[in-house]
Design a protein around this motif. Structure first.
Motif, PDB file in Angstrom:
ATOM      1  N   ILE A   3       0.860  -1.180   0.000  1.00 43.46           N
ATOM      2  CA  ILE A   3       0.000   0.000   0.000  1.00 43.46           C
ATOM      3  C   ILE A   3       0.893   1.226   0.000  1.00 43.46           C
ATOM      4  O   ILE A   3       1.690   1.424   0.917  1.00 43.46           O
ATOM      5  CB  ILE A   3      -0.937   0.012   1.218  1.00 43.46           C
ATOM      6  CG1 ILE A   3      -1.783  -1.277   1.244  1.00 43.46           C
ATOM      7  CG2 ILE A   3      -1.818   1.239   1.204  1.00 43.46           C
ATOM      8  CD1 ILE A   3      -2.654  -1.393   2.460  1.00 43.46           C
ATOM      9  N   SER A   4       0.787   2.036  -1.032  1.00 42.02           N
ATOM     10  CA  SER A   4       1.605   3.236  -1.129  1.00 42.02           C
ATOM     11  C   SER A   4       1.022   4.329  -0.244  1.00 42.02           C
ATOM     12  O   SER A   4      -0.183   4.441  -0.068  1.00 42.02           O
ATOM     13  CB  SER A   4       1.655   3.731  -2.583  1.00 42.02           C
ATOM     14  OG  SER A   4       0.351   4.010  -3.052  1.00 42.02           O
ATOM     15  N   ARG A   5       1.900   5.140   0.298  1.00 40.48           N
ATOM     16  CA  ARG A   5       1.460   6.231   1.170  1.00 40.48           C
ATOM     17  C   ARG A   5       1.104   7.445   0.327  1.00 40.48           C
ATOM     18  O   ARG A   5       1.759   7.748  -0.672  1.00 40.48           O
ATOM     19  CB  ARG A   5       2.563   6.593   2.163  1.00 40.48           C
ATOM     20  CG  ARG A   5       2.884   5.465   3.126  1.00 40.48           C
ATOM     21  CD  ARG A   5       3.888   5.903   4.162  1.00 40.48           C
ATOM     22  NE  ARG A   5       4.137   4.848   5.107  1.00 40.48           N
ATOM     23  CZ  ARG A   5       3.389   4.609   6.172  1.00 40.48           C
ATOM     24  NH1 ARG A   5       2.337   5.370   6.406  1.00 40.48           N
ATOM     25  NH2 ARG A   5       3.674   3.622   6.994  1.00 40.48           N
ATOM     26  N   PRO A   6       0.059   8.176   0.716  1.00 39.43           N
ATOM     27  CA  PRO A   6      -0.337   9.360  -0.048  1.00 39.43           C
ATOM     28  C   PRO A   6       0.665  10.493   0.104  1.00 39.43           C
ATOM     29  O   PRO A   6       1.340  10.616   1.120  1.00 39.43           O
ATOM     30  CB  PRO A   6      -1.695   9.728   0.569  1.00 39.43           C
ATOM     31  CG  PRO A   6      -1.620   9.197   1.964  1.00 39.43           C
ATOM     32  CD  PRO A   6      -0.797   7.936   1.865  1.00 39.43           C
ATOM     33  N   VAL A   7       0.761  11.303  -0.912  1.00 36.97           N
ATOM     34  CA  VAL A   7       1.648  12.460  -0.904  1.00 36.97           C
ATOM     35  C   VAL A   7       0.784  13.703  -0.812  1.00 36.97           C
ATOM     36  O   VAL A   7      -0.157  13.888  -1.591  1.00 36.97           O
ATOM     37  CB  VAL A   7       2.502  12.503  -2.192  1.00 36.97           C
ATOM     38  CG1 VAL A   7       3.393  13.745  -2.182  1.00 36.97           C
ATOM     39  CG2 VAL A   7       3.345  11.244  -2.303  1.00 36.97           C
ATOM     40  N   PRO A 206      -7.835  16.227   0.312  1.00 36.60           N
ATOM     41  CA  PRO A 206      -7.637  14.970  -0.434  1.00 36.60           C
ATOM     42  C   PRO A 206      -6.534  14.097   0.140  1.00 36.60           C
ATOM     43  O   PRO A 206      -6.679  12.872   0.193  1.00 36.60           O
ATOM     44  CB  PRO A 206      -7.295  15.469  -1.850  1.00 36.60           C
ATOM     45  CG  PRO A 206      -7.976  16.791  -1.953  1.00 36.60           C
ATOM     46  CD  PRO A 206      -7.904  17.393  -0.586  1.00 36.60           C
ATOM     47  N   ALA A 207      -5.441  14.703   0.579  1.00 43.33           N
ATOM     48  CA  ALA A 207      -4.361  13.892   1.161  1.00 43.33           C
ATOM     49  C   ALA A 207      -4.807  13.219   2.453  1.00 43.33           C
ATOM     50  O   ALA A 207      -4.422  12.081   2.738  1.00 43.33           O
ATOM     51  CB  ALA A 207      -3.124  14.764   1.406  1.00 43.33           C
ATOM     52  N   ASP A 208      -5.644  13.923   3.248  1.00 39.10           N
ATOM     53  CA  ASP A 208      -6.152  13.318   4.485  1.00 39.10           C
ATOM     54  C   ASP A 208      -7.065  12.141   4.175  1.00 39.10           C
ATOM     55  O   ASP A 208      -7.025  11.101   4.843  1.00 39.10           O
ATOM     56  CB  ASP A 208      -6.901  14.363   5.310  1.00 39.10           C
ATOM     57  CG  ASP A 208      -6.021  15.530   5.701  1.00 39.10           C
ATOM     58  OD1 ASP A 208      -4.813  15.299   5.921  1.00 39.10           O
ATOM     59  OD2 ASP A 208      -6.524  16.658   5.764  1.00 39.10           O
ATOM     60  N   ALA A 211      -4.997   9.274   3.104  1.00 40.32           N
ATOM     61  CA  ALA A 211      -4.336   8.653   4.259  1.00 40.32           C
ATOM     62  C   ALA A 211      -5.306   7.787   5.047  1.00 40.32           C
ATOM     63  O   ALA A 211      -4.958   6.685   5.490  1.00 40.32           O
ATOM     64  CB  ALA A 211      -3.740   9.741   5.158  1.00 40.32           C
ATOM     65  N   LEU A 212      -6.553   8.260   5.212  1.00 41.93           N
ATOM     66  CA  LEU A 212      -7.557   7.456   5.903  1.00 41.93           C
ATOM     67  C   LEU A 212      -7.845   6.167   5.146  1.00 41.93           C
ATOM     68  O   LEU A 212      -8.023   5.099   5.743  1.00 41.93           O
ATOM     69  CB  LEU A 212      -8.847   8.260   6.076  1.00 41.93           C
ATOM     70  CG  LEU A 212      -8.838   9.349   7.150  1.00 41.93           C
ATOM     71  CD1 LEU A 212     -10.142  10.124   7.126  1.00 41.93           C
ATOM     72  CD2 LEU A 212      -8.607   8.746   8.522  1.00 41.93           C
ATOM     73  N   THR A 213      -7.904   6.260   3.814  1.00 41.80           N
ATOM     74  CA  THR A 213      -8.157   5.071   3.006  1.00 41.80           C
ATOM     75  C   THR A 213      -7.029   4.059   3.156  1.00 41.80           C
ATOM     76  O   THR A 213      -7.256   2.852   3.291  1.00 41.80           O
ATOM     77  CB  THR A 213      -8.319   5.464   1.527  1.00 41.80           C
ATOM     78  OG1 THR A 213      -9.392   6.410   1.402  1.00 41.80           O
ATOM     79  CG2 THR A 213      -8.635   4.245   0.679  1.00 41.80           C
TER      80      THR A 213
END
Length: 507
Positions: A3-7, A206-208, A211-213
């Motif tokens: 799972i890639s982390r959001p930027v 959107p980044a939050d 991250a929650l997803t």
């Protein structure tokens, strides 16, 4: 599962603003370009028609031919040509008499050089066309003129045409208020949309959300049990890996009736706990939790695995319950025997001991063919419980139970436990239990001499009971468990007896 982390990037407001402004600019450019092309073609066509009429008027609708023929000197011809250029609106008007003497008038020298050679001769013969001079388009027409029947000479007339840049400037100037209004509307709508989305998304960027997803997927990937989410429309929108494997990797989103028909048939508007259901040839336990926004969350566990994990604890509890009931009963009997002995009534004490021995022998004989230890322990405990309640529990002597698989044994024990407890509550004094084998599998019956089931009541339906609120789930669970293993439950009235039965196929 990787799972890639959001930027973290731009904010939602800036994203919406850039998107709307970019879309608006693209629309403006597209409409402007289309308008320019259409206007250019249309205006040039109209201008060409006008210029052709003007050229015709200058060359043939005037006495230009006579002026070329009769003019005595160059100055007179030049004045004559300037007069008709001004009158006709031409950007260039040049003429040559029959002797080749030239006179002309032009807005610019570049325009004159485009149509007149260095020797003063015309560069174009008779005809017409469009010529770009210094980036500007001109319509031109050249003809040989006659004064009456006599050759007067040749004349060239040229008229300017609108360029693309001129058209673009004109359109831009004309549409500039509209463009400003569109930009203001885009900014206002972007701000209003951002406010609405911010409230809808709980003030998350959107980044939050990304991250929650990611955290949600990480959490679901660590849960060993299956988890699935069903929305208010009955669509399965989310499953974790164990649930996907149990369901056969369904295509999501998919309707629950196609993904799991047995679950779709349940009353999903109320909470369920450890409800047995068939799934892909095995039985799973379902925990269902309705959601406030509509839909529900489902957690599923393989029943065989759960049974194996709880088997030792369950057996221990049942044996403890059975032994506690028997110990309590034996304690009562010992007190009676001790009392008779203290009173010197030895014969009565011996009779109590004899009755207990006969009852114990009778119970052991009734359970002799019950090979499944959990069933035997349950029946022994219920026999002691019946003695406490001053009821008679009779286990049919021909009762027989072979060794069963964990799921089958659990199904039989659950059914007998619920049937016997209900019979104790309803009985007027006697409860009978019979278990046997037939060509189709195993059959179990529990009968009592109570009043029976009220007319129109289905005791195996969830929530249907005559015992008051909060009851009515036990027999519904028995029915679901029996159905999950391919069995069936039933009840009927046989004379003075109310009979509850279980038919269980054996492996």
């Amino acid at each position: 599962m990787t799972i890639s982390r959001p930027v973290r990037g731009r904010s939602l407001r800036s994203e919406l603003l850039l998107w709307q402004l970019g879309s608006l600019l693209l629309v403006i450019v597209a409409l402007g370009g289309g308008t320019v092309l259409f206007t250019q073609n249309y205006v040039r066509s109209q201008f060409l028609d006008i210029r052709k009429s003007q050229a015709e008027a200058v060359l043939h609708g005037t006495d230009l031919a006579l002026g070329l023929q009769d003019a005595a000197d160059e100055q007179t011809r030049d004045d004559w040509m300037a007069h008709w250029r001004e009158q006709g609106g031409a950007a260039l008007l040049a003429g040559w008499n029959e002797r080749g003497e030239m006179s002309f008038d032009a807005l610019t020298l570049e325009l004159a050089h485009a149509f007149i050679g260095e020797g003063g001769q015309p560069l174009f013969g008779e005809g017409e066309g469009v010529l770009n001079v210094e980036g500007e388009p001109y319509y031109w027409r050249s003809e040989v003129l006659f004064g009456g029947q006599q050759l007067a000479g040749q004349a060239v007339v040229a008229f300017s045409l609108p360029s693309r840049m001129n058209l673009l400037q004109a359109v831009t100037q004309q549409q500039f208020p509209l463009i400003l209004g569109a930009l203001a509307f885009a900014l206002l709508s972007s701000w209003l949309m951002w406010r609405r989305l911010r409230r809808t998304l709980l003030d998350l960027e959107p980044a939050d959300i990304a991250a929650l997803t990611v955290r949600q997927r990480q959490l679901l990937s660590t849960v060993p049990d299956g988890v699935m989410l069903v929305d208010a429309a009955g669509m399965v929108t989310l499953v974790n890996e164990p649930a996907a494997q149990a369901l056969g990797q369904p295509d999501l989103p998919g309707h629950l009736k196609q993904v799991w028909p047995q679950l779709a048939a349940l009353p999903t508007g109320e909470e369920l706990r450890r409800w047995p259901l068939p799934l892909a040839g095995r039985v799973v336990l379902v925990n269902l939790t309705p959601l406030r926004e509509g839909g529900f969350l489902v957690a599923l566990t393989d029943r065989e695995e759960a049974t194996r994990l709880a088997e030792q604890l369950t057996d221990t509890r049942r044996f403890i319950d059975a032994m506690r009931a028997r110990t309590h009963e034996y304690g009562n009997r010992l007190h009676i025997i001790a009392g008779f002995l203290q009173l010197g009534r030895n014969s009565e004490a011996l009779q109590v001991i004899q009755d207990e021995l006969e009852a114990e022998v009778g119970l052991n004989q009734a359970l002799a063919a019950v090979a499944e230890p959990r069933v035997a322990a349950l029946l022994a405990g219920k026999a002691a419980r019946a003695h406490e309640l001053r009821l008679t529990l009779i286990i049919e002597p021909e009762s027989e139970v072979p060794l069963l698989s964990p799921v089958q044994a659990d199904t039989l024990v659950t059914a007998l436990g619920n049937y016997i407890e209900n019979a104790f509550e309803a009985s007027a004094g006697e409860v009978r239990v019979g278990i046997g084998l037939d060509p189709y599998g195993l059959s179990a019956e529990v009968r009592d001499d109570g009043p029976g089931v009220p007319a129109g009541l289905n005791p195996f339906a969830p929530g249907q009971t005559s015992k008051g609120a909060g009851r009515g789930q036990g027999l519904a669970g028995v029915a679901a468990l029996a159905q999950a293993v391919g069995g069936e439950v039933w009840h009927e009235r046989q004379g003075p007896w109310t009979v509850f039965g279980l038919n269980l196929p054996l492996e």
